[in-house]
Design a protein around this motif. Structure first.
Motif, PDB file in Angstrom:
ATOM      1  N   LEU A   1     -19.778-106.104 -34.597  1.00 28.93           N
ATOM      2  CA  LEU A   1     -20.237-105.290 -35.728  1.00 28.93           C
ATOM      3  C   LEU A   1     -21.737-105.045 -35.652  1.00 28.93           C
ATOM      4  CD1 LEU A   1     -18.187-106.884 -38.662  1.00 28.93           C
ATOM      5  CD2 LEU A   1     -17.791-104.673 -37.573  1.00 28.93           C
ATOM      6  N   ASP A   2     -22.492-106.040 -35.184  1.00 30.76           N
ATOM      7  CA  ASP A   2     -23.944-105.873 -35.062  1.00 30.76           C
ATOM      8  C   ASP A   2     -24.310-104.774 -34.074  1.00 30.76           C
ATOM      9  OD1 ASP A   2     -24.401-107.874 -36.884  1.00 30.76           O
ATOM     10  OD2 ASP A   2     -24.793-109.432 -35.388  1.00 30.76           O
ATOM     11  N   HIS A   3     -23.492-104.582 -33.047  1.00 31.89           N
ATOM     12  CA  HIS A   3     -23.832-103.641 -31.971  1.00 31.89           C
ATOM     13  C   HIS A   3     -23.055-102.331 -32.052  1.00 31.89           C
ATOM     14  CE1 HIS A   3     -25.408-107.425 -30.331  1.00 31.89           C
ATOM     15  NE2 HIS A   3     -26.164-106.690 -29.544  1.00 31.89           N
ATOM     16  N   ALA A   4     -22.088-102.238 -32.948  1.00 36.33           N
ATOM     17  CA  ALA A   4     -21.260-101.032 -33.021  1.00 36.33           C
ATOM     18  C   ALA A   4     -21.984 -99.901 -33.735  1.00 36.33           C
ATOM     19  CB  ALA A   4     -19.948-101.336 -33.744  1.00 36.33           C
ATOM     20  N   GLN A   5     -21.896 -98.720 -33.191  1.00 36.98           N
ATOM     21  CA  GLN A   5     -22.453 -97.523 -33.796  1.00 36.98           C
ATOM     22  C   GLN A   5     -21.316 -96.679 -34.379  1.00 36.98           C
ATOM     23  OE1 GLN A   5     -25.840 -97.172 -33.946  1.00 36.98           O
ATOM     24  NE2 GLN A   5     -25.851 -99.191 -32.965  1.00 36.98           N
ATOM     25  N   GLY A   6     -21.676 -95.612 -35.058  1.00 41.63           N
ATOM     26  CA  GLY A   6     -20.665 -94.686 -35.549  1.00 41.63           C
ATOM     27  C   GLY A   6     -20.528 -94.704 -37.057  1.00 41.63           C
ATOM     28  N   ASP A   7     -19.813 -93.709 -37.559  1.00 39.93           N
ATOM     29  CA  ASP A   7     -19.582 -93.589 -38.994  1.00 39.93           C
ATOM     30  C   ASP A   7     -18.581 -94.624 -39.498  1.00 39.93           C
ATOM     31  OD1 ASP A   7     -21.254 -91.260 -39.225  1.00 39.93           O
ATOM     32  OD2 ASP A   7     -19.640 -90.126 -38.254  1.00 39.93           O
ATOM     33  N   ALA A   8     -17.734 -95.114 -38.622  1.00 37.88           N
ATOM     34  CA  ALA A   8     -16.748 -96.131 -38.985  1.00 37.88           C
ATOM     35  C   ALA A   8     -16.496 -97.023 -37.781  1.00 37.88           C
ATOM     36  CB  ALA A   8     -15.443 -95.498 -39.465  1.00 37.88           C
ATOM     37  N   VAL A   9     -16.022 -98.234 -38.056  1.00 39.98           N
ATOM     38  CA  VAL A   9     -15.732 -99.205 -37.002  1.00 39.98           C
ATOM     39  C   VAL A   9     -14.326 -99.754 -37.224  1.00 39.98           C
ATOM     40  CG1 VAL A   9     -16.388-101.421 -35.962  1.00 39.98           C
ATOM     41  CG2 VAL A   9     -18.166 -99.844 -36.758  1.00 39.98           C
TER      42      VAL A   9
ATOM     43  N   LEU B   1     -16.490 -92.838 -34.271  1.00 43.29           N
ATOM     44  CA  LEU B   1     -15.720 -94.053 -34.522  1.00 43.29           C
ATOM     45  C   LEU B   1     -15.883 -94.994 -33.329  1.00 43.29           C
ATOM     46  CD1 LEU B   1     -13.410 -95.528 -36.227  1.00 43.29           C
ATOM     47  CD2 LEU B   1     -11.818 -94.395 -34.657  1.00 43.29           C
ATOM     48  N   THR B   2     -16.172 -96.260 -33.609  1.00 42.01           N
ATOM     49  CA  THR B   2     -16.244 -97.276 -32.565  1.00 42.01           C
ATOM     50  C   THR B   2     -15.160 -98.307 -32.799  1.00 42.01           C
ATOM     51  OG1 THR B   2     -18.636 -97.017 -32.286  1.00 42.01           O
ATOM     52  CG2 THR B   2     -17.666 -99.068 -31.495  1.00 42.01           C
ATOM     53  N   VAL B   3     -14.403 -98.619 -31.759  1.00 34.98           N
ATOM     54  CA  VAL B   3     -13.374 -99.649 -31.819  1.00 34.98           C
ATOM     55  C   VAL B   3     -13.931-100.912 -31.179  1.00 34.98           C
ATOM     56  CG1 VAL B   3     -11.025-100.320 -31.207  1.00 34.98           C
ATOM     57  CG2 VAL B   3     -11.549 -97.917 -31.697  1.00 34.98           C
ATOM     58  N   VAL B   4     -14.060-101.973 -31.960  1.00 33.53           N
ATOM     59  CA  VAL B   4     -14.572-103.250 -31.470  1.00 33.53           C
ATOM     60  C   VAL B   4     -13.397-104.153 -31.123  1.00 33.53           C
ATOM     61  CG1 VAL B   4     -15.853-105.339 -32.082  1.00 33.53           C
ATOM     62  CG2 VAL B   4     -16.726-103.090 -32.754  1.00 33.53           C
TER      63      VAL B   4
ATOM     64  N   ASP C   1      -7.681-109.440 -38.931  1.00 31.17           N
ATOM     65  CA  ASP C   1      -8.916-108.698 -38.674  1.00 31.17           C
ATOM     66  C   ASP C   1      -8.669-107.220 -38.379  1.00 31.17           C
ATOM     67  OD1 ASP C   1     -10.957-110.781 -38.823  1.00 31.17           O
ATOM     68  OD2 ASP C   1      -9.955-111.645 -37.093  1.00 31.17           O
ATOM     69  N   PHE C   2      -7.430-106.824 -38.158  1.00 35.68           N
ATOM     70  CA  PHE C   2      -7.109-105.440 -37.821  1.00 35.68           C
ATOM     71  C   PHE C   2      -7.404-104.542 -39.013  1.00 35.68           C
ATOM     72  CE2 PHE C   2      -3.485-102.308 -36.784  1.00 35.68           C
ATOM     73  CZ  PHE C   2      -4.355-101.497 -36.079  1.00 35.68           C
ATOM     74  N   ARG C   3      -8.475-103.745 -38.895  1.00 38.09           N
ATOM     75  CA  ARG C   3      -8.905-102.927 -40.029  1.00 38.09           C
ATOM     76  C   ARG C   3      -9.952-101.911 -39.594  1.00 38.09           C
ATOM     77  NH1 ARG C   3     -10.232-106.463 -44.337  1.00 38.09           N
ATOM     78  NH2 ARG C   3      -8.795-107.908 -43.325  1.00 38.09           N
ATOM     79  N   LEU C   4     -10.221-100.973 -40.493  1.00 35.50           N
ATOM     80  CA  LEU C   4     -11.312-100.009 -40.337  1.00 35.50           C
ATOM     81  C   LEU C   4     -12.344-100.295 -41.415  1.00 35.50           C
ATOM     82  CD1 LEU C   4     -11.228 -96.222 -39.672  1.00 35.50           C
ATOM     83  CD2 LEU C   4     -12.384 -97.040 -41.729  1.00 35.50           C
ATOM     84  N   LEU C   5     -13.624-100.220 -41.024  1.00 35.38           N
ATOM     85  CA  LEU C   5     -14.738-100.425 -41.937  1.00 35.38           C
ATOM     86  C   LEU C   5     -15.653 -99.212 -41.892  1.00 35.38           C
ATOM     87  CD1 LEU C   5     -15.570-104.033 -40.716  1.00 35.38           C
ATOM     88  CD2 LEU C   5     -14.432-103.492 -42.877  1.00 35.38           C
ATOM     89  N   SER C   6     -16.028 -98.709 -43.051  1.00 37.29           N
ATOM     90  CA  SER C   6     -16.989 -97.611 -43.098  1.00 37.29           C
ATOM     91  C   SER C   6     -18.367 -98.131 -42.706  1.00 37.29           C
ATOM     92  CB  SER C   6     -17.031 -97.007 -44.498  1.00 37.29           C
ATOM     93  OG  SER C   6     -17.626 -97.913 -45.408  1.00 37.29           O
TER      94      SER C   6
ATOM     95  N   ASP D   1      -9.141 -86.578 -34.217  1.00 41.32           N
ATOM     96  CA  ASP D   1     -10.192 -85.559 -34.221  1.00 41.32           C
ATOM     97  C   ASP D   1     -11.528 -86.193 -34.593  1.00 41.32           C
ATOM     98  OD1 ASP D   1      -9.339 -86.103 -36.773  1.00 41.32           O
ATOM     99  OD2 ASP D   1      -9.614 -84.054 -37.504  1.00 41.32           O
ATOM    100  N   VAL D   2     -11.855 -87.290 -33.903  1.00 47.06           N
ATOM    101  CA  VAL D   2     -13.143 -87.966 -34.066  1.00 47.06           C
ATOM    102  C   VAL D   2     -13.701 -88.244 -32.679  1.00 47.06           C
ATOM    103  CG1 VAL D   2     -12.508 -89.053 -36.259  1.00 47.06           C
ATOM    104  CG2 VAL D   2     -12.106 -90.278 -34.121  1.00 47.06           C
ATOM    105  N   ASP D   3     -14.991 -88.476 -32.617  1.00 52.52           N
ATOM    106  CA  ASP D   3     -15.632 -88.852 -31.358  1.00 52.52           C
ATOM    107  C   ASP D   3     -15.556 -90.373 -31.250  1.00 52.52           C
ATOM    108  OD1 ASP D   3     -17.072 -89.042 -29.070  1.00 52.52           O
ATOM    109  OD2 ASP D   3     -18.992 -88.417 -29.928  1.00 52.52           O
ATOM    110  N   GLY D   4     -14.552 -90.865 -30.519  1.00 52.53           N
ATOM    111  CA  GLY D   4     -14.282 -92.295 -30.480  1.00 52.53           C
ATOM    112  C   GLY D   4     -14.764 -92.965 -29.203  1.00 52.53           C
ATOM    113  N   CYS D   5     -15.144 -94.233 -29.321  1.00 45.31           N
ATOM    114  CA  CYS D   5     -15.511 -95.040 -28.164  1.00 45.31           C
ATOM    115  C   CYS D   5     -15.058 -96.476 -28.421  1.00 45.31           C
ATOM    116  CB  CYS D   5     -17.012 -94.979 -27.888  1.00 45.31           C
ATOM    117  SG  CYS D   5     -18.034 -95.668 -29.199  1.00 45.31           S
TER     118      CYS D   5
END
Length: 310
Positions: A81-89, A4-7, A156-161, A32-36
């Protein structure tokens, strides 16, 4: 393990950054995710830029994307969003009006099968009565005008797959009303209600003039109705003018031509001139956006990018 990446788009938020990063780190530690975290510096002043570099240097799970100048929040979010990695943002502002602790609920809904999980404000603490009323009215007006079902009272506060992120990255337009684009891409979406708190520190960068322009951006990006209204209004005024002309002809033939009333003539001329200017203004708004899109300029330029080291 899922990633998970938090932008976090940032523009001159040095006062609140330490408290925000502390709460965000605590919230991610409970998952329980690998977050950055990826901070996007949207042309901040030197004090804020220095603080962001310190956070990136001191924490392996923090990345920093520095834009070449201030492009505005919508573009900063797109760059993240262009630079974020991970299964979700996850997208969140740094002013602590949106609680980082709610990310845990976002992750649960995402695992339940939703591609977009957004925070829906049930209360806006700290905002003036005028701002609350105008914001509520705008969201409802946009919902009526737009062909896309844009959720009300949502930011804009949200999670995107990952597939939602890739869909947003594929959209080429430069006039980006992100709240509309989130809805336009479709996919399963769900809202999570929460109370929006006052800013923890500092002042909002959104004055009423910028909010007005932002509202115009949303309406012209997701509705053609203003153009249709201009057409219908022109037809209506033309019809009334034709009928009034017939009335004046009949009246002159039957009762002659008395001295015309100057005030009524002025009112009619000013009314027609106002209608014409308003219709030209509506067409100008759409024409300006077409002109901008036709130039094909890059959405933003990056000065520095330091991805998380984890």
């Amino acid at each position: 393990m899922q990633t998970l990446t938090v932008v976090v788009p940032v523009y001159n938020e040095v006062e609140v950054l330490p408290a925000f990063h502390c709460r965000l780190s605590d919230a991610l530690a409970q998952l329980d995710v690998d977050g950055c975290v990826l901070y996007v510096d949207d042309g901040s002043d030197e004090a804020c830029a220095t603080k962001l570099r310190e956070l990136a240097q001191e924490n392996d799970d923090v990345g920093l994307l520095v834009l070449s100048r201030n492009f505005g929040k919508e573009v900063a979010v797109s760059a993240g969003l262009d630079h974020a990695q991970g299964d979700a943002v996850v997208l969140i502002d740094a002013d602590l009006q949106d609680p980082p602790e709610l990310i845990a609920e976002f992750v649960q809904q995402w695992r339940a099968g939703y591609d977009v999980v957004y925070g829906q404000r049930t209360e806006r603490r700290g905002d003036s009565a005028f701002k609350r009323t105008s914001a509520s009215g705008f969201y409802r007006l946009l919902a009526m005008l737009s062909d896309v079902d844009i959720p009300r009272d949502v930011g804009d506060f949200r999670l995107l797959s990952r597939r939602a992120v890739e869909a947003l990255k594929s959209l080429p337009e430069r006039h980006r009303y992100m709240k509309g684009l989130y809805a336009w891409i479709g996919f399963p979406q769900v809202g999570v209600p929460y109370v929006r708190e006052p800013r923890a520190s500092g002042d909002s960068k959104w004055n009423y003039w910028r909010l007005w322009n932002f509202a115009m951006e949303g309406i012209t990006s997701f509705s053609e109705l203003p153009l249709k209204v201009a057409t219908y209004l022109g037809m209506l005024v033309s019809s009334f003018s034709f009928l009034y002309g017939l009335f004046m002809i009949v009246r002159t033939l039957i009762w002659g031509n008395p001295v015309p009333g100057y005030p009524s003539l002025v009112v009619i001329v000013l009314f027609l001139g106002g209608v014409q200017l308003m219709c030209l203004g509506v067409m100008g708004e759409y024409l300006a956006r077409t002109y901008t899109e036709s130039k094909g300029r890059a959405l933003y330029f990056t000065r520095e990018f330091h991805p998380p080291r984890d």
